[in-house]
Design an enzyme around this catalytic site. Structure first.
Site, PDB file in Angstrom:
ATOM      1  CG  ASP A   1      -3.780  -6.293   9.634  1.00  0.00           C
ATOM      2  OD1 ASP A   1      -3.943  -5.990   8.435  1.00  0.00           O
ATOM      3  OD2 ASP A   1      -4.596  -6.985  10.254  1.00  0.00           O
TER       4      ASP A   1
ATOM      5  CG  ASN B   1      -1.834   1.101   1.371  1.00  0.00           C
ATOM      6  OD1 ASN B   1      -1.469   2.228   1.086  1.00  0.00           O
ATOM      7  ND2 ASN B   1      -3.047   0.834   1.829  1.00  0.00           N
ATOM      8  CB  ALA B   2       1.668   3.686  -2.689  1.00  0.00           C
TER       9      ALA B   2
ATOM     10  CG  PHE C   1      -3.813   5.509   2.401  1.00  0.00           C
ATOM     11  CD1 PHE C   1      -2.971   6.131   3.310  1.00  0.00           C
ATOM     12  CD2 PHE C   1      -4.329   4.263   2.739  1.00  0.00           C
ATOM     13  CE1 PHE C   1      -2.647   5.523   4.521  1.00  0.00           C
ATOM     14  CE2 PHE C   1      -4.010   3.637   3.939  1.00  0.00           C
ATOM     15  CZ  PHE C   1      -3.166   4.278   4.836  1.00  0.00           C
ATOM     16  N   GLY C   2      -7.039   5.487   1.348  1.00  0.00           N
ATOM     17  CA  GLY C   2      -8.104   4.718   1.996  1.00  0.00           C
ATOM     18  C   GLY C   2      -9.313   5.572   2.359  1.00  0.00           C
TER      19      GLY C   2
END
Ligand code: ITT
Length: 196
Positions: free
Chosen positions: A70, A10-11, A151-152
Protein backbone atom coordinates in the site's frame (compact mmCIF):
# COMPACT_ATOMS: atom_id res chain seq x y z
CA UNK A 1 8.08 -21.37 -1.03
CA UNK A 2 8.09 -21.50 -4.79
CA UNK A 3 4.90 -19.61 -5.55
CA UNK A 4 3.90 -16.14 -4.50
CA UNK A 5 0.89 -13.94 -5.16
CA UNK A 6 1.65 -10.28 -5.58
CA UNK A 7 -1.66 -8.97 -4.28
CA UNK A 8 -2.21 -6.12 -6.69
CA UNK A 9 -4.31 -5.22 -9.71
CA UNK A 10 -1.83 -2.48 -10.64
CA UNK A 11 0.29 -3.74 -13.55
CA UNK A 12 3.07 -1.19 -12.90
CA UNK A 13 3.45 -2.26 -9.28
CA UNK A 14 3.39 -5.94 -10.26
CA UNK A 15 6.22 -5.42 -12.79
CA UNK A 16 8.40 -3.64 -10.22
CA UNK A 17 7.78 -6.11 -7.38
CA UNK A 18 8.33 -9.17 -9.60
CA UNK A 19 11.64 -7.74 -10.75
CA UNK A 20 12.65 -6.99 -7.12
CA UNK A 21 12.01 -10.53 -5.82
CA UNK A 22 12.84 -12.38 -9.05
CA UNK A 23 15.44 -14.77 -7.57
CA UNK A 24 13.38 -15.75 -4.51
CA UNK A 25 10.42 -17.54 -6.12
CA UNK A 26 9.67 -19.64 -9.19
CA UNK A 27 6.15 -18.51 -10.02
CA UNK A 28 4.55 -15.09 -9.58
CA UNK A 29 0.85 -14.35 -9.79
CA UNK A 30 -0.92 -11.01 -9.72
CA UNK A 31 -4.60 -10.68 -8.80
CA UNK A 32 -5.29 -10.26 -12.51
CA UNK A 33 -4.03 -13.83 -13.17
CA UNK A 34 -6.32 -15.51 -10.63
CA UNK A 35 -9.89 -16.47 -11.44
CA UNK A 36 -11.35 -16.01 -7.94
CA UNK A 37 -12.25 -12.39 -7.37
CA UNK A 38 -11.32 -11.53 -3.80
CA UNK A 39 -12.02 -7.95 -2.85
CA UNK A 40 -10.24 -6.21 -0.03
CA UNK A 41 -11.52 -2.87 1.24
CA UNK A 42 -8.53 -0.59 1.68
CA UNK A 43 -10.46 1.56 4.11
CA UNK A 44 -7.88 2.23 6.80
CA UNK A 45 -6.20 5.67 6.99
CA UNK A 46 -2.94 3.75 7.64
CA UNK A 47 -0.96 2.29 4.75
CA UNK A 48 0.53 -0.49 6.91
CA UNK A 49 -2.89 -1.69 8.00
CA UNK A 50 -4.18 -1.79 4.40
CA UNK A 51 -1.08 -3.66 3.20
CA UNK A 52 -1.38 -6.27 5.97
CA UNK A 53 -5.11 -6.69 5.41
CA UNK A 54 -4.56 -7.30 1.67
CA UNK A 55 -1.66 -9.74 2.17
CA UNK A 56 -3.46 -11.68 4.88
CA UNK A 57 -6.80 -12.00 3.07
CA UNK A 58 -5.25 -13.02 -0.25
CA UNK A 59 -2.68 -15.36 1.35
CA UNK A 60 -5.35 -17.14 3.39
CA UNK A 61 -7.81 -17.38 0.51
CA UNK A 62 -5.31 -18.95 -1.90
CA UNK A 63 -3.16 -20.78 0.71
CA UNK A 64 -0.02 -19.25 -0.76
CA UNK A 65 2.57 -16.67 0.30
CA UNK A 66 1.18 -13.23 -0.55
CA UNK A 67 2.91 -9.90 -0.82
CA UNK A 68 0.90 -6.66 -0.81
CA UNK A 69 1.94 -3.03 -1.13
CA UNK A 70 0.00 0.00 0.00
CA UNK A 71 1.68 3.15 -1.17
CA UNK A 72 1.06 6.80 -1.86
CA UNK A 73 2.41 10.22 -2.64
CA UNK A 74 2.41 12.92 0.06
CA UNK A 75 2.87 16.54 -1.01
CA UNK A 76 3.78 18.95 1.77
CA UNK A 77 2.15 22.02 0.17
CA UNK A 78 -1.12 20.04 -0.01
CA UNK A 79 -1.04 19.04 3.65
CA UNK A 80 0.12 15.50 2.78
CA UNK A 81 -2.47 14.81 0.06
CA UNK A 82 -3.17 12.70 -1.94
CA UNK A 83 -1.54 10.32 0.58
CA UNK A 84 -3.32 7.08 1.35
CA UNK A 85 -5.95 8.09 -1.23
CA UNK A 86 -3.40 8.42 -4.07
CA UNK A 87 -5.05 5.83 -6.32
CA UNK A 88 -8.51 7.42 -5.84
CA UNK A 89 -7.40 10.98 -6.62
CA UNK A 90 -8.70 10.75 -10.20
CA UNK A 91 -10.15 8.14 -12.53
CA UNK A 92 -6.83 7.27 -14.20
CA UNK A 93 -3.16 8.30 -14.11
CA UNK A 94 -3.69 11.21 -16.54
CA UNK A 95 -6.51 12.68 -14.41
CA UNK A 96 -4.59 12.16 -11.18
CA UNK A 97 -1.56 13.98 -12.60
CA UNK A 98 -3.54 16.87 -14.03
CA UNK A 99 -5.42 17.31 -10.73
CA UNK A 100 -2.12 17.33 -8.82
CA UNK A 101 -0.49 19.86 -11.17
CA UNK A 102 -3.63 22.01 -11.01
CA UNK A 103 -3.64 22.06 -7.21
CA UNK A 104 0.04 23.04 -7.22
CA UNK A 105 -0.38 25.86 -9.72
CA UNK A 106 1.54 28.94 -8.59
CA UNK A 107 3.57 27.02 -5.98
CA UNK A 108 7.33 27.61 -6.53
CA UNK A 109 9.83 24.75 -6.95
CA UNK A 110 11.27 24.97 -3.43
CA UNK A 111 7.80 24.39 -1.94
CA UNK A 112 6.92 21.47 -4.19
CA UNK A 113 8.63 18.82 -2.07
CA UNK A 114 6.95 15.44 -1.78
CA UNK A 115 7.57 11.94 -0.56
CA UNK A 116 6.55 8.55 -1.90
CA UNK A 117 5.81 6.02 0.86
CA UNK A 118 5.46 2.27 0.51
CA UNK A 119 4.46 -0.32 3.08
CA UNK A 120 4.98 -3.87 1.87
CA UNK A 121 3.41 -6.77 3.77
CA UNK A 122 4.33 -10.44 3.37
CA UNK A 123 1.86 -13.00 4.69
CA UNK A 124 2.91 -16.64 5.00
CA UNK A 125 -0.22 -18.71 5.70
CA UNK A 126 1.73 -21.87 6.57
CA UNK A 127 3.35 -20.00 9.48
CA UNK A 128 0.39 -17.72 10.19
CA UNK A 129 2.79 -14.77 10.12
CA UNK A 130 2.53 -11.35 8.50
CA UNK A 131 5.55 -9.06 8.25
CA UNK A 132 5.50 -5.42 7.13
CA UNK A 133 8.34 -3.25 5.78
CA UNK A 134 8.63 0.46 4.94
CA UNK A 135 10.47 2.49 2.34
CA UNK A 136 10.34 6.14 1.22
CA UNK A 137 11.69 8.35 -1.56
CA UNK A 138 11.94 12.14 -1.25
CA UNK A 139 11.70 14.48 -4.20
CA UNK A 140 9.80 17.31 -5.89
CA UNK A 141 6.69 17.58 -8.06
CA UNK A 142 7.67 19.18 -11.38
CA UNK A 143 5.65 21.64 -13.45
CA UNK A 144 5.05 19.24 -16.35
CA UNK A 145 5.46 15.57 -17.30
CA UNK A 146 8.86 14.03 -18.15
CA UNK A 147 9.41 10.49 -19.47
CA UNK A 148 7.09 7.65 -20.37
CA UNK A 149 8.22 4.73 -18.17
CA UNK A 150 6.84 3.62 -14.82
CA UNK A 151 3.27 4.30 -13.74
CA UNK A 152 1.13 6.59 -11.58
CA UNK A 153 2.75 9.90 -10.66
CA UNK A 154 6.21 8.90 -12.00
CA UNK A 155 6.23 11.47 -14.88
CA UNK A 156 5.95 14.41 -12.44
CA UNK A 157 8.15 13.13 -9.59
CA UNK A 158 11.72 14.47 -9.70
CA UNK A 159 14.36 12.71 -7.58
CA UNK A 160 17.36 14.91 -6.65
CA UNK A 161 19.29 11.75 -5.69
CA UNK A 162 18.93 10.43 -9.22
CA UNK A 163 18.70 13.83 -10.92
CA UNK A 164 15.84 12.53 -13.05
CA UNK A 165 12.08 12.14 -13.12
CA UNK A 166 11.02 8.59 -12.21
CA UNK A 167 9.35 8.04 -15.59
CA UNK A 168 12.76 8.62 -17.23
CA UNK A 169 14.19 5.54 -15.47
CA UNK A 170 14.06 1.85 -16.39
CA UNK A 171 12.32 -0.47 -13.91
CA UNK A 172 15.74 -1.63 -12.66
CA UNK A 173 17.03 1.92 -12.13
CA UNK A 174 13.86 2.98 -10.30
CA UNK A 175 13.94 -0.13 -8.10
CA UNK A 176 17.39 0.69 -6.70
CA UNK A 177 16.20 3.76 -4.79
CA UNK A 178 12.41 3.83 -4.90
CA UNK A 179 10.16 3.63 -1.84
CA UNK A 180 9.03 0.16 -2.98
CA UNK A 181 12.58 -0.95 -3.73
CA UNK A 182 13.72 0.14 -0.27
CA UNK A 183 10.82 -1.60 1.51
CA UNK A 184 11.51 -4.82 -0.39
CA UNK A 185 15.26 -4.57 0.30
CA UNK A 186 14.37 -4.51 4.01
CA UNK A 187 12.08 -7.53 3.52
CA UNK A 188 14.89 -9.43 1.78
CA UNK A 189 17.37 -8.60 4.56
CA UNK A 190 14.84 -9.86 7.10
CA UNK A 191 14.11 -13.10 5.23
CA UNK A 192 17.83 -13.65 4.81
CA UNK A 193 18.41 -13.47 8.56
CA UNK A 194 15.27 -15.27 9.78
CA UNK A 195 15.68 -18.93 10.71
CA UNK A 196 13.57 -21.13 8.38
P1 ITT B 1 -3.55 -2.26 -5.64
O1 ITT B 1 -4.28 -1.74 -4.40
O2 ITT B 1 -4.34 -3.26 -6.42
O3 ITT B 1 -2.15 -2.68 -5.33
P2 ITT B 1 -3.49 0.55 -6.38
O4 ITT B 1 -2.94 1.29 -7.57
O5 ITT B 1 -4.92 0.89 -5.98
O6 ITT B 1 -3.36 -1.01 -6.67
P3 ITT B 1 -2.58 1.65 -3.88
O7 ITT B 1 -3.92 1.64 -3.24
O8 ITT B 1 -1.38 1.26 -3.05
O9 ITT B 1 -2.52 0.73 -5.17
O10 ITT B 1 -2.36 3.11 -4.47
C1 ITT B 1 -1.11 3.61 -4.66
C2 ITT B 1 -1.19 4.75 -5.65
O11 ITT B 1 -0.10 5.65 -5.36
C3 ITT B 1 -0.95 4.24 -7.08
O12 ITT B 1 -2.14 3.92 -7.74
C4 ITT B 1 -0.22 5.43 -7.71
O13 ITT B 1 -1.16 6.38 -8.14
C5 ITT B 1 0.57 6.00 -6.54
N1 ITT B 1 1.92 5.40 -6.50
C6 ITT B 1 2.39 4.51 -5.58
N2 ITT B 1 3.65 4.15 -5.88
C7 ITT B 1 3.97 4.80 -7.01
C8 ITT B 1 5.11 4.82 -7.82
O14 ITT B 1 6.16 4.05 -7.57
N3 ITT B 1 5.11 5.61 -8.88
C9 ITT B 1 4.05 6.38 -9.17
N4 ITT B 1 2.91 6.41 -8.50
C10 ITT B 1 2.87 5.61 -7.40
Amino acid sequence: MKDIIIATTNAGKFREIRSLIAGGFERFYSLLDLHDQVTVDENSPFYAENAMKKARKIGEHFGMAALADDSGLEVKALGGRPGVHSSRYGKDDAHRISRLLGELEGIPWEERNAVFKAYVALHIPQKDRCYVFYGELKGYIGFEEHGTNGFGYDPVFYSPELDRYLAELSTEEKNILSHRGRAIAALKRFIGTTPK
